[in-house]
Write a protein that holds these residues in place. Sequence first.
Motif, mmCIF file in Angstrom:
data_model
loop_
_atom_site.group_PDB
_atom_site.id
_atom_site.type_symbol
_atom_site.label_atom_id
_atom_site.label_comp_id
_atom_site.label_asym_id
_atom_site.label_seq_id
_atom_site.Cartn_x
_atom_site.Cartn_y
_atom_site.Cartn_z
ATOM 1 N N ARG A 86 114.017 40.849 197.248
ATOM 2 C CA ARG A 86 113.784 40.411 198.624
ATOM 3 C C ARG A 86 114.688 41.067 199.656
ATOM 4 O O ARG A 86 114.232 41.434 200.739
ATOM 5 C CB ARG A 86 114.001 38.904 198.730
ATOM 6 N N ALA A 87 115.982 41.138 199.367
ATOM 7 C CA ALA A 87 116.950 41.548 200.389
ATOM 8 C C ALA A 87 118.185 42.162 199.739
ATOM 9 O O ALA A 87 119.269 41.567 199.749
ATOM 10 C CB ALA A 87 117.347 40.352 201.248
ATOM 11 N N PRO A 88 118.060 43.348 199.178
ATOM 12 C CA PRO A 88 119.200 43.919 198.455
ATOM 13 C C PRO A 88 120.428 44.176 199.325
ATOM 14 O O PRO A 88 121.544 44.189 198.804
ATOM 15 C CB PRO A 88 118.642 45.213 197.866
ATOM 16 N N THR A 89 120.251 44.313 200.621
ATOM 17 C CA THR A 89 121.419 44.546 201.479
ATOM 18 C C THR A 89 122.289 43.304 201.628
ATOM 19 O O THR A 89 123.415 43.396 202.106
ATOM 20 C CB THR A 89 121.009 45.029 202.886
ATOM 21 N N SER A 90 121.782 42.154 201.192
ATOM 22 C CA SER A 90 122.561 40.916 201.349
ATOM 23 C C SER A 90 123.404 40.578 200.117
ATOM 24 O O SER A 90 124.081 39.550 200.107
ATOM 25 C CB SER A 90 121.619 39.750 201.676
ATOM 26 N N ILE A 91 123.391 41.418 199.093
ATOM 27 C CA ILE A 91 124.206 41.178 197.901
ATOM 28 C C ILE A 91 125.675 41.299 198.274
ATOM 29 O O ILE A 91 126.069 42.222 198.990
ATOM 30 C CB ILE A 91 123.830 42.162 196.780
#
Length: 176
Positions: free
Chosen positions: A123-128
Amino acid sequence: MPRLARLTPDTAVGASRDLLAELASRHGPLGDMVSTMAHSPAVLGGYLQLSRAMGRAKLDRGTSERISIALQVLQGCRLCLDAHVSAARARGVDEEEIERARSGTSADPAIAAIIALALQIYRAPTSITDAQITALREHGYSDRAIADVVGVVTLNVLTGAFNLLAGLTPESGTDV
């Protein structure tokens, strides 16, 4: 109804013919997904290579199947979802854990955390965050196992998206 025709070693051409012939000689009858992927030797070859590589992943297969179930619920590929539920059962994952995986979690905090990472990669790999990776290590996951999650996600995106594009469903024919 499938949108793309199945190919066989007799109807495929070039590299696809060779790939299908090799698969048929080693494994027998070919599933709908593989036979349909043969329209693109690049896609079929990439799928086969990634699938073989993920067979050597550090994640145990029961965990990998739970991740795949959670991803396919989101992606919407019923053919993939059915295949991963069957594979999870074959690996001893009980029905309660399969239902939890459908909801993107597990009763085991370590498995719940790795499923959450997979869903976040989708969904949102930049938020890891660094804290998430640290928490996974504290649950006992190695860097290799954490990195393997990207492969599991990628393989699921490839197969699910392809099946949805091609119109392959559990009703349309044989297995993945």
